[in-house]
Design an enzyme around this catalytic site. Sequence first.
Site, PDB file in Angstrom:
ATOM      1  N   GLN A 109       1.758   2.168  -3.485  1.00 41.08           N
ATOM      2  CA  GLN A 109       0.696   2.835  -4.243  1.00 41.08           C
ATOM      3  C   GLN A 109       0.482   4.262  -3.753  1.00 41.08           C
ATOM      4  OE1 GLN A 109      -1.025   2.443  -6.913  1.00 41.08           O
ATOM      5  NE2 GLN A 109      -2.372   4.196  -6.565  1.00 41.08           N
ATOM      6  N   GLU A 110       0.426   4.459  -2.428  1.00 39.67           N
ATOM      7  CA  GLU A 110       0.094   5.770  -1.864  1.00 39.67           C
ATOM      8  C   GLU A 110       1.224   6.783  -2.037  1.00 39.67           C
ATOM      9  OE1 GLU A 110      -2.829   6.472  -0.572  1.00 39.67           O
ATOM     10  OE2 GLU A 110      -3.707   4.477  -0.424  1.00 39.67           O
ATOM     11  N   THR A 111       2.462   6.358  -1.877  1.00 43.89           N
ATOM     12  CA  THR A 111       3.589   7.308  -1.879  1.00 43.89           C
ATOM     13  C   THR A 111       4.732   6.860  -2.784  1.00 43.89           C
ATOM     14  OG1 THR A 111       4.603   6.218   0.045  1.00 43.89           O
ATOM     15  CG2 THR A 111       3.079   8.029   0.487  1.00 43.89           C
ATOM     16  N   HIS A 136       0.824  -1.209   0.000  1.00 45.02           N
ATOM     17  CA  HIS A 136       0.000   0.000   0.000  1.00 45.02           C
ATOM     18  C   HIS A 136       0.858   1.259   0.000  1.00 45.02           C
ATOM     19  CE1 HIS A 136      -3.705  -2.192   0.229  1.00 45.02           C
ATOM     20  NE2 HIS A 136      -3.380  -2.785   1.372  1.00 45.02           N
ATOM     21  N   ARG A 182      -1.837  -1.744  -6.973  1.00 51.94           N
ATOM     22  CA  ARG A 182      -1.713  -2.322  -5.626  1.00 51.94           C
ATOM     23  C   ARG A 182      -1.515  -3.835  -5.709  1.00 51.94           C
ATOM     24  NH1 ARG A 182      -3.465   1.475  -1.547  1.00 51.94           N
ATOM     25  NH2 ARG A 182      -4.961   2.969  -2.411  1.00 51.94           N
TER      26      ARG A 182
END
Length: 571
Positions: free
Chosen positions: A149-151, A146, A320
């Site tokens: 994907q987020e950062t 995750h 992801r």
Amino acid sequence: MAKVTKLTFAVSALLAANSYATMNIQPDPQNPTGYVVSRADIQAVEAAKTADPMYAIWSKALETQPNTIVEAILPGKADNPANVKRVERVFPHAEWDFLTQMAAPEYTYTRFLRAIGKFPAFCGEYTDGRDSDAICKKSIVTAFAHFAQETGGHIAIDNISDNPLALEEWQQALVHVREMGWAEGQEGYTTGCGQNDWQNKRWPCAAGQGYFGRGAKQLSYHFNYGAFSEVMFDGDATVLLNNPGLVADSWLNLASAIWFFLTPQAPKPAMLHVIDRTWTPSQREIDAGIGYGFGTTINVINGGIECGEQNKDKGQPVNRIRYWEGLSSHYQIPIEADEKNTCWQQLPYGSLNLNGATDVLYTNWDGNWKYYSDRPGGASFECELVGFQTAYSALVPGDYEKCVTNFYGSHANWPEVRVVEKLDPVDPGTNPGGNGWSASKVYLAGEQVEHNGATYEAQWWTQGDDPANGGPWLLVSGTPTEPPVTEPPVTEPPVTEPPVTEPPVTEPPVTEPPATDPDPSVFTTWIPGSTQVSEGEKVTYLGKCFIAKNGPGVWESPTQSNWFWDEISCQ
């Protein structure tokens, strides 16, 4: 630090089954319009409503270590907490370096260990036979999928100019510490700030601050900064609301992600409990395709945008899943037969109809608006669990009491309630046996008193209502005796003038129309404290006629209540 501890579950089976508590509610001697209840009563009701063992598991998962211990954690230190030592064993510094070669310098292995050390449940010990090391490793790998994907950098492996080390995309996590396009000193993400609502009373925005995404989870908006601050700083929401930059520039940049990983957003489970299989999906979740596996963690994080058939080929979930599959393969994480990596076959949680489900648990309190005939004004003086965010969490100690007292003013028209350690004794009555009616005493439904030679039973909460007048009182035995009426003596003034004889006056006879009594087949004679009627029935009382409404079981005197009665013609 602020710890979320286990709730106390010592309560009777009857109370737990009926969710209906006996509460002693008394007028507040300090407030003519308010009431007082005991803390013991409040705690008993809370315990009954959170008796499911999952509430204790959730609370245990959110326990925290004091910051003084956390900030002393260093790699390899002998007195590091047990869960930190497990992380150092299953995910040593070299593995951190392997996955963070493109990461921002604000993310370090020491800060990673401190973020984990704050929450003993992350990579904690399982004493029921589950493999603690395997769960720890799977939790970390899930988190990194995750993070990527987020950062992440999202740079293709063959893009040599931007990715000279030819890193896999799943090796490119934690590149951004602040949301792209935002910098400290910029105001933003202030939607809802300054409004006169419970969110601003609990988590007030600070002037000049921006609550844009920061840290590994890209924490955003003031209500998330405030809630996270309460966990980090002994219940003090203002620390991060006044200085949100700490979520980027300290170990909080990773702790915010661990906190999210451990926190259920009921009915969504905590991601940890999906991975360690503490969570058991409800039947409606199973019917919606939601079960074990990485795909459900996507649904927890961003299901409304990334899950469902319509999002099967969307970039975010596809990325992801690629990152998870690359990481799980590299770290040899076994995938169980009943686990799915995808969530396109799942209904997003926001689309799941859980109304009426009895196997779904919620984690927020809101006022219980059901009617209780034995309590003042029919109010419950209780809160209930709901499936939406409120000012009060079932996982935060003290929040239930705050909900009952309406601490943040979130329930309009809620009774004024004050919680006390011990209620003052009430007047037991005036007769020698202690059972005589007292105007100052509070009576609850079912209590009996003696008054004027008769016994009455309270039908609901009452204070100051004379049993002889009926209303909340039902005559159960005896015949009430009327107190003697003493007329004051009448003293005529002496007559000093001689009598004057007037001629007789002959008035014409006055003929009154004959009185018509109400038809006894239509109208019942209402007797205080005795007569019971249902909605729609007609009665006569004190020469007037009434029809019952809002029944059944009307007890209130027709001349005293416009809520239960309407006056009508006797014809």
